[in-house]
Design a protein around this motif. Structure first.
Motif, mmCIF file in Angstrom:
data_model
loop_
_atom_site.group_PDB
_atom_site.id
_atom_site.type_symbol
_atom_site.label_atom_id
_atom_site.label_comp_id
_atom_site.label_asym_id
_atom_site.label_seq_id
_atom_site.Cartn_x
_atom_site.Cartn_y
_atom_site.Cartn_z
ATOM 1 N N TYR A 20 0.857 -1.177 0.000
ATOM 2 C CA TYR A 20 0.000 0.000 0.000
ATOM 3 C C TYR A 20 0.894 1.228 0.000
ATOM 4 C CZ TYR A 20 -4.197 -2.666 0.942
ATOM 5 O OH TYR A 20 -5.253 -3.520 0.839
ATOM 6 N N ARG A 23 -1.085 7.247 -3.328
ATOM 7 C CA ARG A 23 -1.406 7.257 -4.761
ATOM 8 C C ARG A 23 -0.454 8.174 -5.524
ATOM 9 N NH1 ARG A 23 -5.957 5.213 -8.011
ATOM 10 N NH2 ARG A 23 -6.656 4.564 -5.983
ATOM 11 N N GLU A 36 0.442 -1.857 -10.738
ATOM 12 C CA GLU A 36 -0.983 -1.860 -11.081
ATOM 13 C C GLU A 36 -1.797 -1.817 -9.797
ATOM 14 O OE1 GLU A 36 -2.217 -6.418 -11.692
ATOM 15 O OE2 GLU A 36 -0.832 -5.644 -13.197
ATOM 16 N N ILE A 37 -2.998 -1.274 -9.908
ATOM 17 C CA ILE A 37 -3.909 -1.217 -8.779
ATOM 18 C C ILE A 37 -4.662 -2.539 -8.718
ATOM 19 C CG2 ILE A 37 -5.936 -0.055 -7.839
ATOM 20 C CD1 ILE A 37 -4.946 2.493 -9.270
ATOM 21 N N VAL A 38 -4.731 -3.115 -7.544
ATOM 22 C CA VAL A 38 -5.434 -4.377 -7.355
ATOM 23 C C VAL A 38 -6.918 -4.065 -7.160
ATOM 24 C CG1 VAL A 38 -5.678 -6.417 -5.899
ATOM 25 C CG2 VAL A 38 -3.399 -5.466 -6.352
ATOM 26 N N GLU A 39 -7.734 -4.529 -8.079
ATOM 27 C CA GLU A 39 -9.173 -4.287 -8.007
ATOM 28 C C GLU A 39 -9.742 -4.908 -6.738
ATOM 29 O OE1 GLU A 39 -11.086 -2.426 -10.044
ATOM 30 O OE2 GLU A 39 -9.285 -1.924 -11.182
ATOM 31 N N GLY A 40 -10.595 -4.165 -6.072
ATOM 32 C CA GLY A 40 -11.248 -4.668 -4.869
ATOM 33 C C GLY A 40 -10.422 -4.544 -3.600
ATOM 34 N N ALA A 41 -9.174 -4.101 -3.730
ATOM 35 C CA ALA A 41 -8.343 -3.937 -2.528
ATOM 36 C C ALA A 41 -8.833 -2.725 -1.740
ATOM 37 C CB ALA A 41 -6.876 -3.750 -2.917
ATOM 38 N N GLU A 43 -8.941 0.748 0.200
ATOM 39 C CA GLU A 43 -8.194 1.996 0.071
ATOM 40 C C GLU A 43 -8.229 2.715 1.406
ATOM 41 O OE1 GLU A 43 -9.144 4.445 -3.267
ATOM 42 O OE2 GLU A 43 -9.380 2.727 -4.588
#
Length: 74
Positions: A20, A23, A36-41, A43
């Protein structure tokens, strides 16, 4: 596990892995395809503070700066 963001980011860029990061720090690497951004992680928000002398509370420039900061974080 690394507790210092820039060090962890540097390590992950070299060795791979997940983490983490702010941004803003990760954005150039995301745009370059290095991360890459992990979908569903989840924030997390990062707190921001404004520290100024109480006596300057009525100053127009301080109030303008506070309004600008408030707009940025919304």
């Amino acid at each position: 596990m690394v507790g210092l963001g820039p060090l962890g980011l540097s390590y992950i860029l070299r060795a791979g892995g997940m983490g983490y990061f702010r941004r803003g720090a990760a954005a150039p690497h995301i745009e370059a395809g290095q991360l890459e951004i992990v979908e569903g992680a989840p924030e997390f928000t990062y707190p921001a503070y404004a520290v100024y002398p109480e006596a300057s509370d009525a100053r127009a420039d301080v109030q303008e700066a506070l309004r600008g900061l408030t707009q940025v974080v919304k």
